[in-house]
Design an enzyme around this catalytic site. Structure first.
Site, mmCIF file in Angstrom:
data_model
loop_
_atom_site.group_PDB
_atom_site.id
_atom_site.type_symbol
_atom_site.label_atom_id
_atom_site.label_comp_id
_atom_site.label_asym_id
_atom_site.label_seq_id
_atom_site.Cartn_x
_atom_site.Cartn_y
_atom_site.Cartn_z
ATOM 1 N N HIS A 1 0.875 -1.185 0.000
ATOM 2 C CA HIS A 1 0.000 0.000 0.000
ATOM 3 C C HIS A 1 0.912 1.236 0.000
ATOM 4 C CE1 HIS A 1 -3.508 2.307 0.223
ATOM 5 N NE2 HIS A 1 -3.972 2.019 1.427
ATOM 6 N N ARG B 1 -3.536 11.718 2.326
ATOM 7 C CA ARG B 1 -3.634 10.856 1.145
ATOM 8 C C ARG B 1 -3.911 11.706 -0.097
ATOM 9 N NH1 ARG B 1 -5.198 5.631 1.660
ATOM 10 N NH2 ARG B 1 -4.757 5.567 -0.577
HETATM 11 N N1 CP Z 1 -6.438 3.688 4.172
HETATM 12 C C1 CP Z 1 -7.130 3.365 3.064
HETATM 13 O O1 CP Z 1 -6.580 3.014 2.005
HETATM 14 O O2 CP Z 1 -8.481 3.487 3.191
HETATM 15 P P1 CP Z 1 -9.580 2.942 2.185
HETATM 16 O O3 CP Z 1 -9.482 1.440 2.181
HETATM 17 O O4 CP Z 1 -10.894 3.434 2.714
HETATM 18 O O5 CP Z 1 -9.282 3.481 0.805
HETATM 19 N N1 NVA Z 2 -4.333 -3.840 5.537
HETATM 20 C C1 NVA Z 2 -5.604 -3.241 5.200
HETATM 21 C C2 NVA Z 2 -5.429 -1.825 4.781
HETATM 22 C C3 NVA Z 2 -6.702 -1.088 4.498
HETATM 23 C C4 NVA Z 2 -6.462 0.310 4.009
HETATM 24 C C5 NVA Z 2 -6.278 -4.061 4.105
HETATM 25 O O1 NVA Z 2 -5.595 -4.476 3.167
HETATM 26 O O2 NVA Z 2 -7.476 -4.287 4.197
#
Ligand code: CP
Ligand code: NVA
Length: 305
Positions: free
Chosen positions: A131, A291
Site C-alpha cells: 500500500h 492521502r
Molecule cells: N487507508 C485506506 O486506504 O483506506 P480505504 O481502504 O478506505 O481506501
Molecule cells: N491492511 C488493510 C489496509 C486497508 C487500508 C487491508 O488491506 O485491508
C-alpha cells in the site's frame, strides 16, 4: 529518473521520496489557499477498484478534479480485468483513452502486469502485498508534525500485512528504527523483509513482545488485524492479535511526544481503543487528509509531462 509507474516504494529512491514530500507540501499549501493549478488539465485518470474503499476513492477522485483532470471510477463489475479480456488487452485499450490508471486489487502480479503493458502511468492504490501511497502519506504526516524524520523509531503493532510491507520498503530508503510487534506467524513478506534488512539503511526488528517494543517510540502504527480478502480468518486473527492493541497503557511506555497513526478504517476496541484514536497523540485524520495531497504529488510527478 522517476519510473513510469508508482507501484512500490522499493522502485523509487530516497531523493524521489523527498521530492514528493516537497511537492506534497507545496500542493497542500496551494489547496489551503484555494489555489488549484491545473497540472492534469484535460487528462483522464481511470480509478479501478476490486476492493472497497473510502479514503483511496475520495482522495483520488477529489485529487484528480482539483488538478483539472477527470477521474473515472470503475469497479470490477465493468472491465473484469483478466476475466472478460486479458490484462494485456485491457492495458493497451485503456491507454488509448486515459492518461493514467490507479488500481486497487488483490494480486500484486496483476498490478505489475497492467503497468508493464499500459503505455500510461499506473499507480498502486493497494494490493495484497503493498500500500505504497498510504505509507508515503503516513511519513509525510509524521514529517509535518515532527518537523523532520531524524532518529525516528516507528513501532508497527499488528499484522505483517501490505501496509507493513510498504513501511519496510520505506525503511530500505529512509533511515529509521522500524519494529514490527506481531504474534509469531504473522510476519511480513520474507523477500521484502530481507531486502529492507540488506539495504543497511535502517535498523529493523521483529518481536512478539509488544510492551518492550514500544519503549521510546516516536510513532506507533496500527492497522486492522484482518485485511480485505482475509475475512474468513477473522475469528482466528482476533484471538491471535488480542494482546496487540494500541491502548492508553501501551502509549505510556512510548515517548511522551509519541504520534499515533492508523491507515484506517479502524476497528475501534480491537486494534486501537477509542481513547487513543480520539486522544492527544492521534494524528489519524491528518494522515487520512494527506492521502489527497501525496497522491496529487504522485500524479503530478507521473503525469504532468
Ligand atoms: N487507508 C485506506 O486506504 O483506506 P480505504 O481502504 O478506505 O481506501
Ligand atoms: N491492511 C488493510 C489496509 C486497508 C487500508 C487491508 O488491506 O485491508
Amino acid at each position: 529518473m522517476f519510473p513510469k509507474d508508482f507501484l512500490s516504494i522499493a522502485d523509487i529512491t530516497a531523493d524521489d521520496i523527498h521530492n514528493l514530500f516537497d511537492l506534497c507540501a507545496k500542493l497542500k499549501a496551494q489547496t489551503k489557499r484555494g489555489q488549484f493549478v491545473p497540472y492534469l488539465k484535460n487528462k483522464h485518470v481511470a480509478l479501478i477498484f476490486h476492493k472497497p474503499s473510502l479514503r483511496t476513492r475520495f482522495s483520488f477522485e477529489v485529487g484528480v478534479s482539483q488538478l483539472g483532470g477527470h477521474p473515472m471510477y470503475i469497479t470490477d463489475k465493468e472491465i473484469q480485468l483478466g476475466v472478460r479480456e486479458s490484462i494485456y488487452d485491457a492495458a493497451k485499450v485503456m491507454s488509448r483513452f486515459v492518461e493514467g490508471i490507479m488500481i486497487r486489487t488483490f494480486s500484486h502480479d496483476d498490478v505489475r502486469q497492467l503497468a508493464e503493458h499500459a503505455d500510461v502511468p499506473v499507480i498502486n492504490g493497494l494490493d495484497d502485498l503493498l500500500h505504497p501511497c498510504q505509507v508515503l502519506g503516513d511519513l509525510f504526516t509524521v514529517l509535518e508534525h515532527r518537523g523532520n524524520l531524524n532518529d525516528l523509531k516507528v513501532v508497527f503493532v499488528g499484522d505483517g500485512n501490505n501496509v507493513c510491507n510498504s513501511w519496510l520498503n520505506a525503511a530500505s530508503k529512509l533511515p529509521m528504527h522500524f519494529v514490527l510487534a506481531r504474534p509469531e506467524g504473522y510476519d511480513p513478506n520474507p523477500e521484502i523483509l530481507e531486502n529492507a534488512q540488506a539495504a543497511g539503511i535502517s535498523t529493523i526488528e521483529l518481536t512478539d513482545d509488544v510492551e518492550a517494543a514500544v519503549q521510546d517510540a516516536d510513532v506507533l502504527y496500527s492497522d486492522t488485524w484482518t485485511s480485505m480478502g482475509q475475512e474468513a480468518e477473522k475469528a482466528k486473527r482476533e484471538a491471535a492479535f488480542a494482546k496487540f492493541q494500541i491502548n492508553a497503557e501501551l502509549i505510556k511506555r512510548a515517548k511522551p511526544t509519541v504520534l499515533v497513526e492508523h491507515c484506517l478504517p479502524a476497528y475501534r476496541g480491537k486494534e486501537i481503543t477509542d481513547e487513543v484514536m480520539d486522544g492527544p497523540h492521534s494524528i489519524v485524520f491528518d494522515e487520512a487528509e494527506n492521502r489527497l495531497h501525496i497522491q496529487k504529488a504522485i500524479m503530478v510527478t507521473l503525469m504532468d509531462k
